[in-house]
Design a protein around this motif. Structure first.
Motif, PDB file in Angstrom:
ATOM      1  N   LEU A 150     -81.127   7.620 -18.357  1.00  0.00           N
ATOM      2  CA  LEU A 150     -80.510   8.739 -19.235  1.00  0.00           C
ATOM      3  C   LEU A 150     -79.624   9.784 -18.292  1.00  0.00           C
ATOM      4  O   LEU A 150     -79.330  10.648 -18.789  1.00  0.00           O
ATOM      5  N   ASP A 151     -79.379   9.172 -17.071  1.00  0.00           N
ATOM      6  CA  ASP A 151     -78.687   9.974 -16.307  1.00  0.00           C
ATOM      7  C   ASP A 151     -77.158   9.941 -16.800  1.00  0.00           C
ATOM      8  O   ASP A 151     -76.502   8.915 -17.316  1.00  0.00           O
ATOM      9  N   SER A 152     -76.509  11.087 -16.526  1.00  0.00           N
ATOM     10  CA  SER A 152     -75.061  11.211 -16.932  1.00  0.00           C
ATOM     11  C   SER A 152     -74.136  11.737 -15.665  1.00  0.00           C
ATOM     12  O   SER A 152     -74.701  12.462 -14.829  1.00  0.00           O
ATOM     13  N   PRO A 153     -73.129  11.272 -15.538  1.00  0.00           N
ATOM     14  CA  PRO A 153     -72.162  11.709 -14.711  1.00  0.00           C
ATOM     15  C   PRO A 153     -71.655  13.032 -14.758  1.00  0.00           C
ATOM     16  O   PRO A 153     -71.401  13.684 -13.618  1.00  0.00           O
ATOM     17  N   ILE A 154     -71.694  13.377 -15.992  1.00  0.00           N
ATOM     18  CA  ILE A 154     -71.175  14.884 -16.251  1.00  0.00           C
ATOM     19  C   ILE A 154     -72.132  15.861 -16.941  1.00  0.00           C
ATOM     20  O   ILE A 154     -71.547  17.119 -17.027  1.00  0.00           O
ATOM     21  N   ALA A 155     -73.327  15.559 -17.083  1.00  0.00           N
ATOM     22  CA  ALA A 155     -74.132  16.477 -17.515  1.00  0.00           C
ATOM     23  C   ALA A 155     -75.654  16.180 -17.183  1.00  0.00           C
ATOM     24  O   ALA A 155     -75.603  15.421 -16.430  1.00  0.00           O
ATOM     25  N   ASP A 156     -76.646  17.007 -17.492  1.00  0.00           N
ATOM     26  CA  ASP A 156     -77.984  17.015 -17.030  1.00  0.00           C
ATOM     27  C   ASP A 156     -78.494  15.604 -17.492  1.00  0.00           C
ATOM     28  O   ASP A 156     -79.314  15.038 -16.592  1.00  0.00           O
ATOM     29  N   MET A 157     -78.128  14.942 -18.687  1.00  0.00           N
ATOM     30  CA  MET A 157     -78.702  13.860 -18.982  1.00  0.00           C
ATOM     31  C   MET A 157     -77.765  13.311 -20.094  1.00  0.00           C
ATOM     32  O   MET A 157     -77.042  13.960 -20.851  1.00  0.00           O
ATOM     33  N   GLY A 178     -79.061  29.956 -29.068  1.00  0.00           N
ATOM     34  CA  GLY A 178     -78.739  28.595 -28.164  1.00  0.00           C
ATOM     35  C   GLY A 178     -79.231  27.262 -28.527  1.00  0.00           C
ATOM     36  O   GLY A 178     -79.575  26.467 -27.661  1.00  0.00           O
ATOM     37  N   CYS A 179     -79.640  27.130 -29.731  1.00  0.00           N
ATOM     38  CA  CYS A 179     -80.187  25.866 -30.119  1.00  0.00           C
ATOM     39  C   CYS A 179     -78.866  24.712 -30.356  1.00  0.00           C
ATOM     40  O   CYS A 179     -78.444  24.485 -31.486  1.00  0.00           O
ATOM     41  N   GLY A 180     -78.497  24.462 -29.164  1.00  0.00           N
ATOM     42  CA  GLY A 180     -77.150  23.505 -29.239  1.00  0.00           C
ATOM     43  C   GLY A 180     -77.355  22.132 -29.777  1.00  0.00           C
ATOM     44  O   GLY A 180     -76.574  21.274 -30.069  1.00  0.00           O
ATOM     45  N   GLY A 181     -78.642  21.676 -29.622  1.00  0.00           N
ATOM     46  CA  GLY A 181     -78.968  20.350 -29.992  1.00  0.00           C
ATOM     47  C   GLY A 181     -78.948  20.341 -31.740  1.00  0.00           C
ATOM     48  O   GLY A 181     -78.203  19.421 -32.442  1.00  0.00           O
ATOM     49  N   LEU A 182     -79.844  21.053 -32.355  1.00  0.00           N
ATOM     50  CA  LEU A 182     -79.754  21.364 -33.856  1.00  0.00           C
ATOM     51  C   LEU A 182     -78.294  21.490 -34.249  1.00  0.00           C
ATOM     52  O   LEU A 182     -77.837  21.251 -35.523  1.00  0.00           O
ATOM     53  N   MET A 196     -78.694  22.797 -24.777  1.00  0.00           N
ATOM     54  CA  MET A 196     -79.773  23.077 -25.426  1.00  0.00           C
ATOM     55  C   MET A 196     -80.429  24.447 -25.101  1.00  0.00           C
ATOM     56  O   MET A 196     -80.162  25.097 -24.472  1.00  0.00           O
ATOM     57  N   ARG A 197     -81.596  24.711 -26.010  1.00  0.00           N
ATOM     58  CA  ARG A 197     -82.102  25.828 -26.024  1.00  0.00           C
ATOM     59  C   ARG A 197     -82.596  26.299 -24.644  1.00  0.00           C
ATOM     60  O   ARG A 197     -82.684  27.372 -24.253  1.00  0.00           O
ATOM     61  N   ASN A 198     -83.078  25.267 -23.735  1.00  0.00           N
ATOM     62  CA  ASN A 198     -83.575  25.440 -22.735  1.00  0.00           C
ATOM     63  C   ASN A 198     -82.557  25.384 -21.341  1.00  0.00           C
ATOM     64  O   ASN A 198     -82.939  25.505 -20.196  1.00  0.00           O
ATOM     65  N   GLY A 199     -81.294  25.317 -21.670  1.00  0.00           N
ATOM     66  CA  GLY A 199     -80.175  25.256 -20.718  1.00  0.00           C
ATOM     67  C   GLY A 199     -79.735  23.930 -20.279  1.00  0.00           C
ATOM     68  O   GLY A 199     -78.862  23.851 -19.716  1.00  0.00           O
ATOM     69  N   THR A 200     -80.635  22.778 -20.922  1.00  0.00           N
ATOM     70  CA  THR A 200     -80.162  21.550 -20.324  1.00  0.00           C
ATOM     71  C   THR A 200     -79.006  21.121 -20.923  1.00  0.00           C
ATOM     72  O   THR A 200     -78.701  21.346 -22.248  1.00  0.00           O
ATOM     73  N   THR A 201     -78.107  20.491 -20.426  1.00  0.00           N
ATOM     74  CA  THR A 201     -76.892  19.976 -21.136  1.00  0.00           C
ATOM     75  C   THR A 201     -76.744  18.473 -21.322  1.00  0.00           C
ATOM     76  O   THR A 201     -77.528  17.508 -20.426  1.00  0.00           O
ATOM     77  N   VAL A 202     -76.542  17.956 -22.614  1.00  0.00           N
ATOM     78  CA  VAL A 202     -76.618  16.635 -22.858  1.00  0.00           C
ATOM     79  C   VAL A 202     -75.376  15.846 -23.348  1.00  0.00           C
ATOM     80  O   VAL A 202     -74.702  16.474 -24.151  1.00  0.00           O
ATOM     81  N   GLU A 203     -74.914  14.914 -22.637  1.00  0.00           N
ATOM     82  CA  GLU A 203     -73.913  14.189 -23.104  1.00  0.00           C
ATOM     83  C   GLU A 203     -74.167  13.074 -24.277  1.00  0.00           C
ATOM     84  O   GLU A 203     -75.042  12.689 -24.001  1.00  0.00           O
ATOM     85  N   VAL A 204     -73.509  13.467 -25.297  1.00  0.00           N
ATOM     86  CA  VAL A 204     -73.703  12.736 -26.482  1.00  0.00           C
ATOM     87  C   VAL A 204     -73.026  11.250 -26.446  1.00  0.00           C
ATOM     88  O   VAL A 204     -71.597  11.260 -26.530  1.00  0.00           O
ATOM     89  N   LEU A 205     -73.966  10.237 -26.201  1.00  0.00           N
ATOM     90  CA  LEU A 205     -73.124   8.952 -26.378  1.00  0.00           C
ATOM     91  C   LEU A 205     -73.062   8.182 -27.263  1.00  0.00           C
ATOM     92  O   LEU A 205     -72.713   7.074 -27.694  1.00  0.00           O
ATOM     93  N   ASN A 206     -74.121   8.653 -28.323  1.00  0.00           N
ATOM     94  CA  ASN A 206     -74.444   7.775 -29.467  1.00  0.00           C
ATOM     95  C   ASN A 206     -74.770   9.024 -30.582  1.00  0.00           C
ATOM     96  O   ASN A 206     -75.812   9.587 -30.518  1.00  0.00           O
TER      97      ASN A 206
END
Ligand code: BES
Ligand code: ZN
Ligand code: ZN
Length: 509
Positions: A427-434, A230-234, A337-347
């Motif tokens: 770093l707040d996102s309207p649709i993900a954890d950050m 579950g290494c979604g970042g890498l 990401m690995r710890n379950g946090t979701t990240v919206e990629v803006l760049n």
């Protein structure tokens, strides 16, 4: 994965070349070396071996200022090299290292060099003096060159001259200096190596080779394993690349460890920016070095056993390149990401924090006293500190302080920026954890606040080496190009590591 041309290079040439370093007498230096250093203070006496006449040296443009050197030819025997110390500066280890580097650069074609350790109290111990000389000479004569005169004569030997009573101390210092300089040279080789040669797969192969040879346990994780983990970042950053990703875990495990450290290195083998493509400017042209964090983690860990480190160290190399393509990450994509946090990629150019997030999360899954990550993370850090000082931020004052002290000791200085919570809302996102991007300002701080989300409240500090990874010129121990900055710092940090006690590191606000 094969490359499109047959051009291939040895990614770590300096490791093939053994330089003999030892301790001996002045007589030996006279007979067996090609050049001997003679330090000269601008406000002191001119040493007899240079003729004692300051006017003669001055007529050749040498007055003893810092940065000056003068080679005195001899009919036979080694040349003497006057090296300027400058005025009014107390001798310290950093000065000795840089003077030794000045000396070694003043005679680029001499293969056997000698430097004398002064007898008597000069403010630096014999062992530290000998270590600094060894580091300075070896680092100044390190070279990464793939062109026609790649076989220019390199350094063959360094003789540190010491009295009989100082010889044992000097020998210990020389040996430590050699180990540290070799580690730093490995870091430089890796960071200088073109991305077409040094893929993530190749980096992992090198980690297995050099890691195993230095007593580390090395585990390599491929794409399928990273998916299972579950290494979604890498994986997200890797999506645009034809080269598969690799995560490497290195373990240095002494018996009865006095502490446990995790080191995480950013291993972006090449950072094009991805879909948020970088302009083809100078800064983009150096993005083969965006894996310097991973290089310094690997390089520093190769020295731990032989330097007798008593802390256990686990290293994580987070390796992939960041490329644009039909399969690349798109703006607005959300990664888990690995710890379950979701990240919206803006760049997609803020990719370093994405791969580091998985590494940090993995580090928290094992018992650990301190987590340190190192990354060429933000252009903002280069703007803030320039190329001589790295940024440091963390949630634990004692860890930050240990890094600061280690940096000062080895002349790889780090300076703390405030990890101020009030910027976190950027770093707040309207649709993900950050999101993966803060505002236009305070970029180094918002990047570190992003990373903090993945350390689970454990003692942690982050080093941003975006500025210090590269130097436009040779200066002191730094060479032009990749400097290896961070390698000696991490070694020193690990060797002196003191487990931070609970409550001893009041977090910054
Ligand atoms: N690798 C770069 C940071 C960098 C820039 C290192 C210049 C060395 C010299 C990093 O991945 C990056 O591109 N960061 C962006 C972040 C931004 C898009 C939020 C930056 O600093 O511009
Ligand atoms: Zn980037
Ligand atoms: Zn990057």
């Amino acid at each position: 994965m094969s490359t499109t041309t047959k051009d291939d290079f040895d990614p770590i040439p300096s490791t093939r070349h053994r330089i003999h370093v030892g301790v001996g007498s002045l007589r030996q230096a006279e007979q067996e070396t090609d050049a001997i250093a003679v330090p000269v203070a601008a406000d002191g006496e001119t040493p007899a071996e240079l003729g004692s006449d300051p006017a003669a040296l001055a007529s050749a443009g040498f007055t003893g200022q810092r940065g000056q050197s003068l080679v005195q030819p001899r009919a036979d025997g080694p040349v003497r090299v006057a090296v300027g110390i400058g005025t009014g500066r107390e001798i310290d280890v950093a000065l000795v290292r840089d003077l030794a580097a000045d000396f070694a650069r003043a005679v680029p074609y001499h293969r056997r060099l000698a430097v004398e350790v002064p007898s008597g109290d000069v403010g630096v111990s014999v062992a530290d003096f000998a270590q600094a000389v060894t580091e300075g000479v070896l680092l100044a004569r390190w070279r990464y060159f793939l062109g026609r005169d790649a076989d220019r004569p390199t350094l063959e030997s360094l003789l540190v001259v010491a009295s009989d009573s100082d010889a044992e101390q000097a020998r210990a210092g020389v040996e430590r200096g050699r180990l540290v300089a070799e580690a730093c040279s490995l870091g430089r080789d890796l960071a200088n190596c073109p991305a077409a040669t040094l893929s993530a797969v190749r980096m992992a192969e090198i980690a297995v080779d050099v890691g195993t040879a230095s007593g580390l346990e090395v585990e390599v994780y491929d794409k399928d394993q990273l998916i299972a983990m579950g290494c979604g970042g890498l994986l997200g950053v890797n999506r645009g690349s034809v080269q598969p990703p690799r995560m490497v875990r290195l373990r240095y495990q002494p018996e009865n460890p006095t502490g446990r450290i995790a080191l995480i290195g950013k291993g972006i083998m090449y950072d094009s920016g991805g879909i948020s493509l970088k302009p083809s400017d100078e800064s983009h042209a150096q993005m083969k070095n965006d894996m310097t964090g991973a290089a310094t983690v690997l390089a520093s860990m190769t020295a731990l056993r032989d330097l007798g480190c008593t802390a256990a160290v686990t290293g994580y190399l987070m390796c992939t390149d960041n490329m644009p393509s039909g399969s690349a990450m798109m703006l607005g994509d959300v990664l888990r990401m690995r710890n379950g946090t979701t990240v919206e990629v803006l760049n997609t150019d803020a990719e370093g924090r994405l791969v580091m997030a998985d590494g940090l999360a993995l580090a928290t899954e094992e018992p650990v006293d301190a987590i340190v990550d190192i990354a060429t993370l933000t252009g903002a850090c280069l703007r803030t500190f320039g190329i001589e000082i790295a940024g440091v931020m963390g949630n634990h004052a004692a860890v930050v302080e240990q890094l600061r002290r280690a940096g000062d000791t080895v002349d790889e200085p780090v300076w703390e920026l405030p990890l101020h919570r009030s910027y976190r809302s950027q770093l707040d996102s309207p649709i993900a954890d950050m999101t993966n991007m803060g505002g236009v300002n305070a970029g180094s701080i918002t990047a570190a606040l992003f990373l903090e989300e993945f350390v689970g409240g454990l003692p942690w500090a982050h080093i941003d080496i975006a500025g210090t990874a590269q130097s436009p010129e040779a200066k002191g121990w730094r060479n032009k190009g990749a400097t290896g900055f961070g390698t000696r710092l991490l070694i020193e940090f690990a060797l002196r590591f003191a487990r931070p006690r609970d409550g001893s590191g009041a977090a910054t606000p």
